[in-house]
Structures are given as structure tokens and as C-alpha cells.
Design a protein around this motif. Sequence first.
Motif, short mmCIF file in Angstrom:
data_model
loop_
_atom_site.label_atom_id
_atom_site.label_comp_id
_atom_site.label_asym_id
_atom_site.label_seq_id
_atom_site.Cartn_x
_atom_site.Cartn_y
_atom_site.Cartn_z
N ASP A 142 -6.96 -31.88 19.27
CA ASP A 142 -6.85 -30.85 18.24
C ASP A 142 -8.02 -29.89 18.31
O ASP A 142 -7.86 -28.66 18.24
CB ASP A 142 -6.84 -31.49 16.84
N ASN A 143 -9.23 -30.44 18.44
CA ASN A 143 -10.42 -29.60 18.52
C ASN A 143 -10.46 -28.82 19.82
O ASN A 143 -10.90 -27.66 19.84
CB ASN A 143 -11.68 -30.47 18.39
N PHE A 144 -10.01 -29.44 20.91
CA PHE A 144 -9.95 -28.74 22.19
C PHE A 144 -9.08 -27.48 22.04
O PHE A 144 -9.48 -26.39 22.47
CB PHE A 144 -9.38 -29.66 23.27
N ALA A 145 -7.92 -27.63 21.42
CA ALA A 145 -7.02 -26.49 21.24
C ALA A 145 -7.66 -25.42 20.37
O ALA A 145 -7.58 -24.22 20.68
CB ALA A 145 -5.70 -26.96 20.63
N GLY A 146 -8.30 -25.83 19.27
CA GLY A 146 -8.92 -24.85 18.38
C GLY A 146 -10.02 -24.07 19.06
O GLY A 146 -10.13 -22.84 18.92
N ALA A 147 -10.87 -24.77 19.82
CA ALA A 147 -11.98 -24.11 20.50
C ALA A 147 -11.47 -23.22 21.64
O ALA A 147 -11.99 -22.12 21.87
CB ALA A 147 -12.95 -25.15 21.03
N PHE A 148 -10.47 -23.69 22.38
CA PHE A 148 -9.89 -22.90 23.48
C PHE A 148 -9.32 -21.60 22.92
O PHE A 148 -9.58 -20.51 23.46
CB PHE A 148 -8.82 -23.70 24.20
N LEU A 149 -8.54 -21.70 21.84
CA LEU A 149 -7.94 -20.50 21.25
C LEU A 149 -9.00 -19.55 20.71
O LEU A 149 -8.85 -18.32 20.82
CB LEU A 149 -6.96 -20.89 20.14
N TYR A 150 -10.06 -20.10 20.13
CA TYR A 150 -11.13 -19.23 19.63
C TYR A 150 -11.75 -18.44 20.78
O TYR A 150 -11.90 -17.22 20.70
CB TYR A 150 -12.21 -20.03 18.91
N ALA A 151 -12.12 -19.13 21.86
CA ALA A 151 -12.72 -18.45 23.01
C ALA A 151 -11.76 -17.43 23.60
O ALA A 151 -12.15 -16.31 23.97
CB ALA A 151 -13.14 -19.48 24.06
N LEU A 152 -10.47 -17.79 23.68
CA LEU A 152 -9.46 -16.87 24.21
C LEU A 152 -9.36 -15.63 23.33
O LEU A 152 -9.24 -14.50 23.84
CB LEU A 152 -8.11 -17.59 24.29
N SER A 153 -9.42 -15.82 22.02
CA SER A 153 -9.33 -14.69 21.09
C SER A 153 -10.54 -13.76 21.20
O SER A 153 -10.47 -12.59 20.85
CB SER A 153 -9.21 -15.19 19.64
N GLU A 154 -11.65 -14.30 21.73
CA GLU A 154 -12.86 -13.51 21.92
C GLU A 154 -12.92 -12.87 23.31
O GLU A 154 -13.93 -12.27 23.67
CB GLU A 154 -14.10 -14.40 21.71
N GLY A 155 -11.86 -13.03 24.08
CA GLY A 155 -11.78 -12.39 25.38
C GLY A 155 -12.37 -13.19 26.53
O GLY A 155 -12.56 -12.66 27.63
N ALA A 156 -12.67 -14.47 26.30
CA ALA A 156 -13.24 -15.31 27.35
C ALA A 156 -12.21 -15.61 28.43
O ALA A 156 -11.00 -15.68 28.15
CB ALA A 156 -13.79 -16.61 26.76
N ASP A 157 -12.67 -15.82 29.67
CA ASP A 157 -11.77 -16.24 30.73
C ASP A 157 -11.49 -17.74 30.60
O ASP A 157 -12.09 -18.43 29.77
CB ASP A 157 -12.33 -15.90 32.11
N TYR A 158 -10.57 -18.25 31.41
CA TYR A 158 -10.16 -19.65 31.28
C TYR A 158 -11.34 -20.61 31.45
O TYR A 158 -11.44 -21.62 30.73
CB TYR A 158 -9.08 -19.99 32.32
N LYS A 159 -12.22 -20.31 32.39
CA LYS A 159 -13.35 -21.21 32.64
C LYS A 159 -14.23 -21.36 31.41
O LYS A 159 -14.63 -22.47 31.04
CB LYS A 159 -14.18 -20.69 33.83
N ARG A 160 -14.51 -20.25 30.73
CA ARG A 160 -15.36 -20.31 29.54
C ARG A 160 -14.59 -20.91 28.36
O ARG A 160 -15.17 -21.58 27.51
CB ARG A 160 -15.89 -18.92 29.19
N CYS A 161 -13.28 -20.67 28.30
CA CYS A 161 -12.47 -21.30 27.26
C CYS A 161 -12.54 -22.82 27.37
O CYS A 161 -12.72 -23.53 26.38
CB CYS A 161 -11.02 -20.85 27.36
N VAL A 162 -12.40 -23.32 28.60
CA VAL A 162 -12.46 -24.77 28.82
C VAL A 162 -13.87 -25.29 28.57
O VAL A 162 -14.06 -26.39 28.03
CB VAL A 162 -11.99 -25.13 30.24
N ALA A 163 -14.88 -24.49 28.93
CA ALA A 163 -16.27 -24.92 28.71
C ALA A 163 -16.53 -25.12 27.22
O ALA A 163 -17.14 -26.14 26.81
CB ALA A 163 -17.23 -23.90 29.29
N LEU A 164 -16.09 -24.17 26.38
CA LEU A 164 -16.29 -24.33 24.94
C LEU A 164 -15.44 -25.47 24.40
O LEU A 164 -15.94 -26.32 23.65
CB LEU A 164 -15.94 -23.03 24.21
#
Length: 334
Positions: A282-304
Amino acid sequence: MYQLVAIGNALVDTEFKLCDEILTQTGLTKSNMTLADTDEQTALFDMLNTHGLTPTKQAGGGSAGNTVACFSALGGTSFYCCRVGHDKRGAFYLSDMQNMGVAIDAGRAEVVGATGTCVVLVTDDGERTMQTNLGVSGEIDQSNVDFDVLSKAKYLYLEGYLAMTPSVQDAISKLCQTAKTQGVKIVVSFADPAVIRFAKDGILSWLTGLTDGVDVIFCNMDEAKLFAGTDDNTQAVHALLAHAALVVITDGANPTTVADKDGIYMYDVAPANVIDTNGAGDNFAGAFLYALSEGADYKRCVALAGGVASRVVSQFGARLPKAEYDLIKQTVLT
């Protein structure tokens, strides 16, 4: 107005630490969620009590609830459609979500009855096994949903567990159609292997009910392979891509798979000292979506997302203190 609008079961979690021997005596399927009525859950509490077990933690939970709490704690704006009872647990749940920065329309959410509860059993290997009494959440429907909040949202998030709830299907259909009309991306989380085992048809109705499928699917590799009916990871990924533009598949300590029309990408995740896996996905999805909404690439989305999830599993409970989310964000995204 809100970047993320989600709908899910509002549950108050009660966690217990126990050994595999006692877990076997409960009759529950390890690492899965099992639905129960009030009598069945009372019997489980009594059984745990006879073994001298006391709760390690009580906290607000629910799969989508954990996701929006994470998203908001990281700095996003979110609205949660849910159903709670007009009781102490309901008041606790609404207050807990408000403290995490999540908006809920209490007038729509609160009804007469008992708030849903989830017994979370954590074994020595950190795996979580859950027994859920949905309470009033088992009857969530259109009356608990504010469709207007989708007007300026980026994402609509659907919790897989709701595929087991007949009363909410009309609301989900209307939410999806409204989202498509307004250009809101639709995100589906499978949430649990039990959802695919017992409610795959419900999930499929969401995925195939829209001409172009959904925009994002979150799941773990076990759920992906169950859905696809295969033991091959790559085949499972392609099966999901038939229904979504972006697929994100976690696999414990193994690399996370992110796939879209352009390819399949693998990203290492942060190492973790696993104590309790409850809420990790659940937290993985929330953090991934937040990073994605901020314009991060996939690598940084997964990192967060991996950074947040690795911290969540290293403690009891499905959520971190709000300040800790921000600390992880500052470390990873700046």
C-alpha cells in the motif's frame, strides 16, 4: 483540488505477534486476507487471548487508506471515499486520517453501525496474515462517494478488496466513467492474493469495463502470476499490460518490475530488516504515485517507494509517523 481520490475499506487494525504454530491453529491462510463475521472474529480474539497474546499496535488501516495516508504525508493532496460506523473506532479512524492530511467527508462516510476491524497476525518471518470483519464498510455504496472531487484529480485509486463487495460496484463504475470523461488516470491495486483467488471476475470487470483499460496496475509478483495463470514472470507482466498502460510489480527483496508499452524495466529496492510486511504494498503504491505526480522517472519513483516500504516493514504497523515520510522524501528526491 485533490491529486489523488481513492475508495476502499476503512478498517481499524489490531496487530499481534505470534509463531507459525499458533497461526496454524487459527485456520487462516498465511499471507492472505480472510473475511469474517463478528462471531468469527470474536472467536479469534478469544483464541489469541488463551495463548496470552496481547496487541502490539492498534492503528487506522485499510489498503487504500494506507496508500492515501502515505501520499498525503509525502506532500500530496488526497480525498478518501469510505464508510465508517458512528462509534469510537469510527471517530478514531477519521481523526487518524485527518492527522495524516487525508480529506474525508464525514457526513457521507459516517453511518449507524460498527466500524470495520482487521486482525493482523505477524509471524517471525515478518509475513502478515489478516482476518477482516468489514462492519459497515461491507455495504459501502454510492451514498458514501462524492463524485465531484474527481473534477481536478490526477488519479482515481481503486482498492482490489472492493471487488468482493457487491454494493459498491455501481459506484466504482460511475467513478471510472467520470474519471475517463475528465481525463483522470485510473489506478487499480490488486491488494492481496485472496482477491485474485476469490474475486478475479470482479477485478476483470473493472479492467475490461473501459475501452482502453486502466492506466496503472499495482500488485506483487504472486498476484500477477495468479492473475495470468502462469509461473513465468514475463508472461505475467504481458498479461497485465493487456489491461493497463503502466504495470508496477513488487517482489519482496527482489527487483521491482515496471512495464509500459516501451519495455520492461527492473529496479533494485532498498534492503530491509523485515519485521512486519503489513501495509508494504500500500505504501509502495502511495509513494510511487506521489513521485510520479511530481514528474519523477520510474527509477526515482521506485527509489522513493522502495525507501518508504523498506522502512514500513522494519516496524510494526502499516504506516509511519508523518514526519518520517517527509524525511525519506528529502533523502531520495532532493
